[in-house]
Design an enzyme around this catalytic site. Structure first.
Site, mmCIF file in Angstrom:
data_model
loop_
_atom_site.group_PDB
_atom_site.id
_atom_site.type_symbol
_atom_site.label_atom_id
_atom_site.label_comp_id
_atom_site.label_asym_id
_atom_site.label_seq_id
_atom_site.Cartn_x
_atom_site.Cartn_y
_atom_site.Cartn_z
ATOM 1 N N ASP A 171 0.861 -1.187 0.000
ATOM 2 C CA ASP A 171 0.000 0.000 0.000
ATOM 3 C C ASP A 171 0.895 1.234 0.000
ATOM 4 O OD1 ASP A 171 -2.084 1.737 0.135
ATOM 5 O OD2 ASP A 171 -2.761 1.164 2.136
ATOM 6 N N ASP B 36 -2.400 2.439 -6.635
ATOM 7 C CA ASP B 36 -1.344 2.513 -5.619
ATOM 8 C C ASP B 36 -1.311 1.332 -4.648
ATOM 9 O OD1 ASP B 36 -3.702 3.088 -4.345
ATOM 10 O OD2 ASP B 36 -2.923 4.780 -3.190
ATOM 11 N N GLU B 37 -1.933 0.225 -5.002
ATOM 12 C CA GLU B 37 -1.871 -0.934 -4.113
ATOM 13 C C GLU B 37 -2.019 -2.238 -4.889
ATOM 14 O OE1 GLU B 37 -5.212 -1.693 -1.466
ATOM 15 O OE2 GLU B 37 -6.369 -0.149 -2.516
#
EC number: 2.7.7.7
Length: 410
Positions: free
Chosen positions: A11, A107-108
């Site tokens: 994350d 973004d993860e």
């Protein structure tokens, strides 16, 4: 003996703000926030740096309130090309360790590292990944390590920024049961409210109930919630799963409050066109139409209707959306309006259901179908086939959100 899985959840911390700070070192150590144009009423923070959060600023806070809490806050407009490039670089690094990488959003993502590391070395591998992302991209991240996706995701949230957290199934009663139900990934505000009405206010309250009880209350969702309360999650890390479109939607925030029905209809026309274009570019249709209102006092209202056959045409989406608006708008001023089509399917693969409205069409096609069968019997199955539409590469317009759009790069 079957080896326990080792799943990482990566994350990225304050991703958009971190990308801006990485590209402009003068922003480091400063309170930075990404927001739309306040003059157009899109003055909501998309994300903010930890320096801003230390001053009481948080994501989704209105710009005016953020500036009041933190007068030195530096506001930047979003630059999606920068974030897209950083995301691509991030996933390139992750894929250098294993091909079992499942992007979840820009973004993860999840990594299944079971085959490349044992339990004792998992933390060292996580440290190596975290270090590379920081040294090569100047981007911080938190990593959760667990035997399944749910626990890995939960673990990555426990220590930010730059945290590495191990969460084992046996630790669930101690680590999770005291938390409010809404702290469980997958439980939103409305679900938490429904659970509270049945005296389930913590994750432990859910665990104390019977699985069948949760199923009767909430169907399959209830079963999944009960399983998660014990740290059970059988989902595989699937590199392809994120490409499965479940819904296609579009929303717009108005520069001024909408107070006239005609104004709502004008926006519905625009949104319906966008949704239709995105559906058709992917050969999709959906059987559920949903509209979303956000009122001037930030109350969110969603209403939906389902159909036997799928919707994809602009005029159909527009017509049904306008019906929902007429039925459910209570004349409160509206600042945001959204239209979405869900329960989507590929129109090339799904047979249209016969109904009183289309049986004549199928009857007219019957002689043609018989002729096709005769040709196939005489010359072989591949002698004649249905026309095939060449699949177009997705572009920005054919995606449901920017968070999914970046996946075209992979």
């Amino acid at each position: 003996m079957v080896k326990a899985k080792i799943i990482f959840h990566i994350d990225m911390n304050c991703f958009y703000a971190s990308v801006e700070q990485a590209l402009d070192p003068t922003l480091k150590g400063k309170a930075v926030a990404i927001a739309g144009n306040p003059k157009e009423r899109r003055g909501i923070l998309v994300t903010c740096s930890y320096e801003a959060r230390a001053k009481g600023v948080y994501t989704t806070m209105p710009v005016w309130e953020a500036k009041r809490k933190c007068p030195e806050l530096l506001l930047l407009p979003p630059n999606f090309e920068k974030y897209r490039a950083a995301s691509k670089a991030m996933f390139t690094i992750l894929k250098s360790y294993t091909n079992l990488v499942e992007p979840v959003s820009i973004d993860e993502g999840y990594l299944d590292v079971t085959s490349i590391v044992n339990g004792a070395d998992a933390i060292q591998l996580a440290e190596n990944i975290q270090k590379r992302l920081l040294e090569e991209l100047d981007l911080p991240c938190s990593i959760g390590i667990a035997p399944n996706k749910f626990l890995a995701k939960t673990a990555s949230d426990m220590k930010k920024p730059m945290g590495i957290t191990v969460l084992r199934k046996r630790q669930v009663p101690e680590m999770l049961w005291h938390l409010p139900t809404q702290e469980m990934h997958g439980i939103g505000e409305s679900t938490a409210k429904k659970l509270a009405e049945h005296n389930m206010k913590t994750i432990g309250d859910i665990a104390k109930r019977n699985e069948k009880e949760l199923e009767q209350l909430m169907g399959k969702v209830g079963i999944r919630i009960w399983q998660k309360s014990y740290g059970i999650d059988e989902r595989e890390v699937d590199p392809e799963s994120v490409y499965d479109t479940k819904s296609v939607g579009s929303s717009m925030t108005s520069p001024k409050d909408l107070v006239e029905l005609r104004e709502l209809f004008d926006m519905i026309q625009v949104l319906s066109g966008k949704v239709s274009s995105r559906l058709r570019s992917k050969n999709l249709a959906g059987t559920t139409l949903q509209i979303q209102f956000r009122t001037a006092d930030w109350k969110n209202i969603t209403r939906s209707i389902s159909f036997k056959n799928g919707l994809s045409a602009k005029e159909d989406i527009e017509r049904e959306a306008m019906k929902l608006v007429r039925k459910h708008w209570n004349e409160e001023p509206i600042r945001l309006l959204g239209v979405a089509v869900s329960h989507v399917f590929n129109v090339k693969e799904e047979a249209e259901q016969l109904s009183i409205f289309n049986y004549e069409k199928h009857a007219k096609e019957e002689p043609v179908l018989k002729l096709v069968e005769q040709i196939k019997r005489k010359y072989g199955e591949t002698s004649i086939q249905k026309g095939m539409k060449v699949k177009r590469k997705s572009n920005f317009e054919s995606t449901t959100s920017f968070s999914k759009d970046f996946l075209d790069d992979h």
